[in-house]
Motif scaffolding. Structure first.
Motif, PDB file in Angstrom:
ATOM      1  N   SER A 219      19.981  -1.317 107.276  1.00  0.00           N
ATOM      2  CA  SER A 219      21.184  -1.957 106.718  1.00  0.00           C
ATOM      3  C   SER A 219      20.950  -3.418 106.383  1.00  0.00           C
ATOM      4  CB  SER A 219      22.337  -1.846 107.726  1.00  0.00           C
ATOM      5  OG  SER A 219      22.576  -0.507 108.092  1.00  0.00           O
ATOM      6  N   GLY A 220      20.060  -4.095 107.122  1.00  0.00           N
ATOM      7  CA  GLY A 220      19.795  -5.502 106.884  1.00  0.00           C
ATOM      8  C   GLY A 220      18.529  -5.763 106.092  1.00  0.00           C
ATOM      9  N   MET A 221      17.941  -4.689 105.555  1.00  0.00           N
ATOM     10  CA  MET A 221      16.721  -4.855 104.759  1.00  0.00           C
ATOM     11  C   MET A 221      16.820  -4.215 103.378  1.00  0.00           C
ATOM     12  SD  MET A 221      13.629  -4.308 107.504  1.00  0.00           S
ATOM     13  CE  MET A 221      13.169  -5.609 108.640  1.00  0.00           C
ATOM     14  N   ALA A 222      17.283  -2.972 103.339  1.00  0.00           N
ATOM     15  CA  ALA A 222      17.259  -2.226 102.080  1.00  0.00           C
ATOM     16  C   ALA A 222      17.972  -2.931 100.918  1.00  0.00           C
ATOM     17  CB  ALA A 222      17.850  -0.837 102.293  1.00  0.00           C
ATOM     18  N   ASN A 236      -4.930 -13.431 116.070  1.00  0.00           N
ATOM     19  CA  ASN A 236      -6.131 -12.589 116.060  1.00  0.00           C
ATOM     20  C   ASN A 236      -6.072 -11.634 114.867  1.00  0.00           C
ATOM     21  OD1 ASN A 236      -4.655 -10.257 116.714  1.00  0.00           O
ATOM     22  ND2 ASN A 236      -5.376 -10.164 118.821  1.00  0.00           N
ATOM     23  N   ASN A 237      -7.069 -10.776 114.753  1.00  0.00           N
ATOM     24  CA  ASN A 237      -7.165  -9.861 113.616  1.00  0.00           C
ATOM     25  C   ASN A 237      -6.804  -8.431 113.978  1.00  0.00           C
ATOM     26  OD1 ASN A 237      -8.011 -11.779 111.647  1.00  0.00           O
ATOM     27  ND2 ASN A 237     -10.068 -11.745 112.517  1.00  0.00           N
ATOM     28  N   TRP A 238      -6.067  -8.246 115.091  1.00  0.00           N
ATOM     29  CA  TRP A 238      -5.681  -6.913 115.532  1.00  0.00           C
ATOM     30  C   TRP A 238      -4.184  -6.675 115.488  1.00  0.00           C
ATOM     31  CZ3 TRP A 238      -9.591  -3.842 115.530  1.00  0.00           C
ATOM     32  CH2 TRP A 238     -10.848  -4.247 115.965  1.00  0.00           C
ATOM     33  N   TYR A 239      -3.392  -7.729 115.701  1.00  0.00           N
ATOM     34  CA  TYR A 239      -1.963  -7.534 115.955  1.00  0.00           C
ATOM     35  C   TYR A 239      -1.150  -7.552 114.664  1.00  0.00           C
ATOM     36  CZ  TYR A 239       2.680  -7.987 117.989  1.00  0.00           C
ATOM     37  OH  TYR A 239       3.990  -7.770 118.331  1.00  0.00           O
ATOM     38  N   ALA A 240      -0.449  -6.455 114.421  1.00  0.00           N
ATOM     39  CA  ALA A 240       0.584  -6.378 113.376  1.00  0.00           C
ATOM     40  C   ALA A 240       1.630  -5.400 113.885  1.00  0.00           C
ATOM     41  CB  ALA A 240       0.004  -5.906 112.049  1.00  0.00           C
ATOM     42  N   SER A 241       2.900  -5.706 113.664  1.00  0.00           N
ATOM     43  CA  SER A 241       3.959  -4.937 114.316  1.00  0.00           C
ATOM     44  C   SER A 241       4.934  -4.343 113.316  1.00  0.00           C
ATOM     45  CB  SER A 241       4.719  -5.841 115.297  1.00  0.00           C
ATOM     46  OG  SER A 241       5.617  -6.683 114.592  1.00  0.00           O
ATOM     47  N   GLU A 242       5.997  -3.736 113.871  1.00  0.00           N
ATOM     48  CA  GLU A 242       7.023  -3.102 113.050  1.00  0.00           C
ATOM     49  C   GLU A 242       7.750  -4.084 112.142  1.00  0.00           C
ATOM     50  OE1 GLU A 242       9.170  -4.817 116.427  1.00  0.00           O
ATOM     51  OE2 GLU A 242       7.366  -3.583 116.297  1.00  0.00           O
ATOM     52  N   LYS A 243       7.650  -5.375 112.413  1.00  0.00           N
ATOM     53  CA  LYS A 243       8.288  -6.347 111.529  1.00  0.00           C
ATOM     54  C   LYS A 243       7.801  -6.172 110.096  1.00  0.00           C
ATOM     55  CE  LYS A 243       9.044  -9.872 115.097  1.00  0.00           C
ATOM     56  NZ  LYS A 243       8.695  -8.997 116.232  1.00  0.00           N
ATOM     57  N   LEU A 244       6.531  -5.834 109.953  1.00  0.00           N
ATOM     58  CA  LEU A 244       5.938  -5.613 108.635  1.00  0.00           C
ATOM     59  C   LEU A 244       6.244  -4.211 108.121  1.00  0.00           C
ATOM     60  CD1 LEU A 244       4.219  -6.967 106.480  1.00  0.00           C
ATOM     61  CD2 LEU A 244       2.179  -6.274 107.738  1.00  0.00           C
ATOM     62  N   TRP A 245       6.108  -3.192 108.994  1.00  0.00           N
ATOM     63  CA  TRP A 245       6.345  -1.810 108.557  1.00  0.00           C
ATOM     64  C   TRP A 245       7.805  -1.611 108.139  1.00  0.00           C
ATOM     65  CZ3 TRP A 245       1.661  -2.392 108.789  1.00  0.00           C
ATOM     66  CH2 TRP A 245       0.883  -2.469 109.944  1.00  0.00           C
ATOM     67  N   ASP A 246       8.751  -2.145 108.912  1.00  0.00           N
ATOM     68  CA  ASP A 246      10.169  -1.973 108.595  1.00  0.00           C
ATOM     69  C   ASP A 246      10.504  -2.552 107.226  1.00  0.00           C
ATOM     70  OD1 ASP A 246      10.645  -0.762 111.038  1.00  0.00           O
ATOM     71  OD2 ASP A 246      11.343  -2.592 112.004  1.00  0.00           O
TER      72      ASP A 246
END
Length: 327
Positions: A219-222, A236-246
């Motif tokens: 609702s707050g992105m689409a 680092n070069n390992w960490y990426a989270s749902e902030k990007l996927w969402d």
């Protein structure tokens, strides 16, 4: 022949539902490929420990000064328990080689010691121990989960939603670490500017102008062309989270502040890099969000990134591949 069942243990509250992650597959009842995820199954064939905090299980209970004094004065022998007695029964029922541990929280300096403890304990019970951290037994990217509450089929097949507003940011007022406090300081700077970013979130600092809390991040992105995706950890070069996927699954072009993992996991052009959390970053957001041109140019890359997230990075797919490697 029934599919092997993957159970799950986690220290996150509220993740005991039988349908945890079922939205991340087009099949019913948590089926993906060669396995079925049923988080609370009491006798699973495989077991996922997902941010399972061993260090909390094994920490001695807090005792008051009076209780400690009584212990000293007491002649009774203290009760002893085996380590396994402090753990859920599934851990003794599922073979070690069928048990995986995934640490999900960012490797912030403030929690480094407890992360190392969790890795050490996990190696005693799990055949695979990983985290987005060079200190992990197996350093690796986190498999993707997402918090846009939309069916897999719709995410996979529906066209982009209509975009009505320039930019949103879904965040919180958590301030436990220096990284959190840096993000909150940037939020204040952004609010003092006239950049049109609508903020959603919970427990935000007093005086923050917000559009409210959300139960479904869709609702707050689409409806927004761009989304600020600012990680809690970018070193680092390992960490990426749902902030990007969402953001990508909602067809936003993320304005992303994070480490190098995103460049390795996603196609070029599927997100923008926020240069810094300061005035320079604010001016960059102002420039990008002034028109939908960057989103239009990135539309094909966003579509490609969404397929990568849905079918390759998906935690369900990771579990299926892991089970397949044991069969």
């Amino acid at each position: 022949m029934p599919l092997p069942v993957v159970g799950m243990l986690s220290s996150y509250g509220g993740l005991t539902q039988c349908d945890w992650l079922w939205k991340q597959t087009p099949q019913p009842f948590g089926v993906w490929g060669n396995m079925q995820l049923h988080a609370p199954d009491p006798q699973p064939d495989y077991l996922l420990l997902y941010q399972f905090n061993f260090h909390e299980r094994f920490a001695p209970p807090r005792r008051s000064k009076i209780q400690r004094l009584r212990d000293v004065l007491s002649l009774a022998k203290p009760k002893t328990t085996n380590a396994i007695d402090k753990l859920p029964p599934q851990l003794s029922q599922v073979p070690k080689e069928h048990t995986a541990f995934l640490l999900r929280e960012p490797p912030l300096p403030e929690v480094r010691y407890q992360n190392l403890l969790n890795y050490a304990y996990a190696r005693d019970y799990c055949g695979y121990v990983s985290g987005p951290d060079d200190s992990a037994p197996v350093p690796a990217y986190m498999p993707a989960i997402w918090y846009v509450n939309v069916s897999f089929r719709e995410l996979n097949e529906a066209p982009p939603p209509e975009k009505h507003s320039p930019c949103s940011w879904i965040t919180s007022g958590i301030n436990r670490t220096e990284s959190h406090r840096q993000r909150l300081a940037f939020l204040q700077q952004l609010q003092e500017s006239d950049v049109p970013v609508e903020v959603y979130g919970r427990d935000l600092p007093p005086g923050t102008r917000t559009a409210g809390e959300l139960s479904n991040k869709w609702s707050g992105m689409a409806p927004y062309t761009y989304n600020l995706a600012i990680e809690n950890f970018a070193d680092n070069n390992w960490y990426a989270s749902e902030k990007l996927w969402d953001a990508l699954l909602a067809w936003c072009l993320p304005i992303y502040y994070g480490g190098g993992a995103a460049d390795k996991l996603l196609p070029p052009g599927s997100f923008l890099r926020l240069p810094s959390l300061d005035e320079k970053g604010i001016e960059y957001i102002r420039e990008v969000t002034a028109s939908p041109d960057a989103w239009i140019e990135a539309k094909d890359a966003i579509a490609e990134a969404r397929q990568v997230i849905l079918h390759k990075l998906n935690l369900m797919n990771w579990l299926s591949e892991w089970v397949g490697s044991k069969e």
